[in-house]
Motif scaffolding. Structure first.
Motif, PDB file in Angstrom:
ATOM      1  N   PRO A  73      79.557 106.751  67.172  1.00 41.14           N
ATOM      2  CA  PRO A  73      78.184 106.541  66.664  1.00 41.14           C
ATOM      3  C   PRO A  73      77.697 107.693  65.789  1.00 41.14           C
ATOM      4  O   PRO A  73      77.050 107.470  64.760  1.00 41.14           O
ATOM      5  CB  PRO A  73      77.353 106.439  67.958  1.00 41.14           C
ATOM      6  N   PHE A  74      78.017 108.932  66.198  1.00 40.50           N
ATOM      7  CA  PHE A  74      77.613 110.100  65.415  1.00 40.50           C
ATOM      8  C   PHE A  74      78.319 110.111  64.062  1.00 40.50           C
ATOM      9  O   PHE A  74      77.704 110.417  63.029  1.00 40.50           O
ATOM     10  CB  PHE A  74      77.938 111.377  66.191  1.00 40.50           C
ATOM     11  N   THR A  75      79.592 109.761  64.056  1.00 43.90           N
ATOM     12  CA  THR A  75      80.353 109.698  62.814  1.00 43.90           C
ATOM     13  C   THR A  75      79.784 108.645  61.878  1.00 43.90           C
ATOM     14  O   THR A  75      79.642 108.868  60.674  1.00 43.90           O
ATOM     15  CB  THR A  75      81.836 109.378  63.113  1.00 43.90           C
ATOM     16  N   MET A  76      79.444 107.499  62.424  1.00 41.92           N
ATOM     17  CA  MET A  76      78.837 106.436  61.622  1.00 41.92           C
ATOM     18  C   MET A  76      77.514 106.888  61.018  1.00 41.92           C
ATOM     19  O   MET A  76      77.191 106.583  59.854  1.00 41.92           O
ATOM     20  CB  MET A  76      78.623 105.188  62.493  1.00 41.92           C
ATOM     21  N   LEU A  77      76.751 107.651  61.790  1.00 46.12           N
ATOM     22  CA  LEU A  77      75.461 108.157  61.314  1.00 46.12           C
ATOM     23  C   LEU A  77      75.641 109.163  60.182  1.00 46.12           C
ATOM     24  O   LEU A  77      74.875 109.161  59.214  1.00 46.12           O
ATOM     25  CB  LEU A  77      74.713 108.814  62.476  1.00 46.12           C
ATOM     26  N   ILE A  78      76.674 110.002  60.284  1.00 48.79           N
ATOM     27  CA  ILE A  78      76.883 111.067  59.303  1.00 48.79           C
ATOM     28  C   ILE A  78      77.509 110.557  58.010  1.00 48.79           C
ATOM     29  O   ILE A  78      77.024 110.860  56.906  1.00 48.79           O
ATOM     30  CB  ILE A  78      77.770 112.188  59.897  1.00 48.79           C
ATOM     31  N   SER A  89      87.167 113.808  59.958  1.00 42.55           N
ATOM     32  CA  SER A  89      86.784 115.216  59.828  1.00 42.55           C
ATOM     33  C   SER A  89      85.577 115.570  60.693  1.00 42.55           C
ATOM     34  O   SER A  89      85.437 116.721  61.119  1.00 42.55           O
ATOM     35  CB  SER A  89      86.474 115.546  58.362  1.00 42.55           C
ATOM     36  N   VAL A  90      84.722 114.587  60.947  1.00 43.79           N
ATOM     37  CA  VAL A  90      83.537 114.833  61.777  1.00 43.79           C
ATOM     38  C   VAL A  90      83.961 115.204  63.201  1.00 43.79           C
ATOM     39  O   VAL A  90      83.536 116.227  63.750  1.00 43.79           O
ATOM     40  CB  VAL A  90      82.617 113.592  61.805  1.00 43.79           C
ATOM     41  N   SER A  91      84.803 114.388  63.795  1.00 44.60           N
ATOM     42  CA  SER A  91      85.270 114.650  65.165  1.00 44.60           C
ATOM     43  C   SER A  91      86.108 115.917  65.237  1.00 44.60           C
ATOM     44  O   SER A  91      85.989 116.705  66.183  1.00 44.60           O
ATOM     45  CB  SER A  91      86.089 113.465  65.680  1.00 44.60           C
ATOM     46  N   ILE A  92      86.962 116.128  64.239  1.00 38.36           N
ATOM     47  CA  ILE A  92      87.798 117.322  64.219  1.00 38.36           C
ATOM     48  C   ILE A  92      86.933 118.571  64.126  1.00 38.36           C
ATOM     49  O   ILE A  92      87.194 119.582  64.788  1.00 38.36           O
ATOM     50  CB  ILE A  92      88.804 117.269  63.050  1.00 38.36           C
ATOM     51  N   SER A  93      85.884 118.518  63.317  1.00 37.31           N
ATOM     52  CA  SER A  93      84.969 119.656  63.174  1.00 37.31           C
ATOM     53  C   SER A  93      84.263 119.969  64.483  1.00 37.31           C
ATOM     54  O   SER A  93      84.140 121.137  64.869  1.00 37.31           O
ATOM     55  CB  SER A  93      83.931 119.361  62.084  1.00 37.31           C
TER      56      SER A  93
END
Length: 213
Positions: A73-78, A89-93
């Motif tokens: 959900p956070f990745t979708m938002l970003i 890259s969002v999760s990896i970060s």
């Protein structure tokens, strides 16, 4: 398969590059906070230390493959999507930030406390101590930490391929595993080995050059 391998390689570099930049920009200040707010330090704040330490340990305790799913959900938002190297890259970060923060904290703990006490005795402000004492004294260790983090990010990017993150891991899963193509599997492994060796070589050389001892 060469075009696909070439594309996958640069996707991996893209993911690692973005994640490393985010890890340094956020993880370095967090590492500083963990160290300077610790008991006996010049900015001792037990509450801040406890909260920041808890959040960092919380993220680090979650296996990366599970973190990938939790952050959908956070990745979708970003970024507006959950598949591809940018989304991965969002999760990896997020995984890299606490990892690097702890490395920075450990690097600062290797500094001789006498140097810090001498800076305080001559009236240096907290910002001056951080900027002119802590970071320069721990530069070599921090660079080694950047190297270690980068290598870990290569592994994270490969795992991200399992959920469609792209990169070499995705290529290995789609062709090497699902299609039982051992040539592709061994080729991707070889590319990852060479990449990690190069990162370690450059990191060691850079750290040695920065070491003032």
């Amino acid at each position: 398969m060469l075009p696909d391998l070439n594309k996958a390689f640069f996707e991996t570099i893209y993911m690692v590059g973005i994640s490393l930049l985010v890890a340094i920009l956020i993880g370095l200040p967090l590492g500083v906070i963990l160290f300077v707010t610790d008991e006996g330090m010049f900015m001792e704040q037990k509450l801040v230390k406890t909260i920041v330490g808890f959040l960092i340990n919380l993220i680090r305790s979650i296996p990366f493959i599970i973190l990938l799913v939790l952050l959908i959900p956070f990745t979708m938002l970003i970024v507006g999507k959950v598949i591809g190297p940018t989304a991965a890259s969002v999760s990896i970060s997020v995984a890299a930030i606490p990892f690097f923060a702890r490395i920075v904290e450990t690097a600062f703990r290797e500094i001789d406390k006498g140097v810090i006490e001498a800076s305080i005795s001559v009236g240096a402000t907290p910002w001056m101590i951080i900027k002119d004492v802590l970071i320069p004294e721990a530069k070599s260790s921090i660079i080694q930490g950047v190297t270690l983090t980068t290598i870990s990010l290569v592994a994270y990017s490969a795992m991200a391929g399992v959920v469609g993150g792209g990169g070499i891991g995705d290529l290995a899963i789609r062709y090497g595993y699902y299609r039982y193509d051992t040539v592709i599997m061994f080729t991707t492994v070889l590319v990852l080995i060479v990449l990690v060796q190069l990162i370690q070589l450059v990191g060691d050389s850079w750290a040695k050059h920065a070491d003032k001892r």
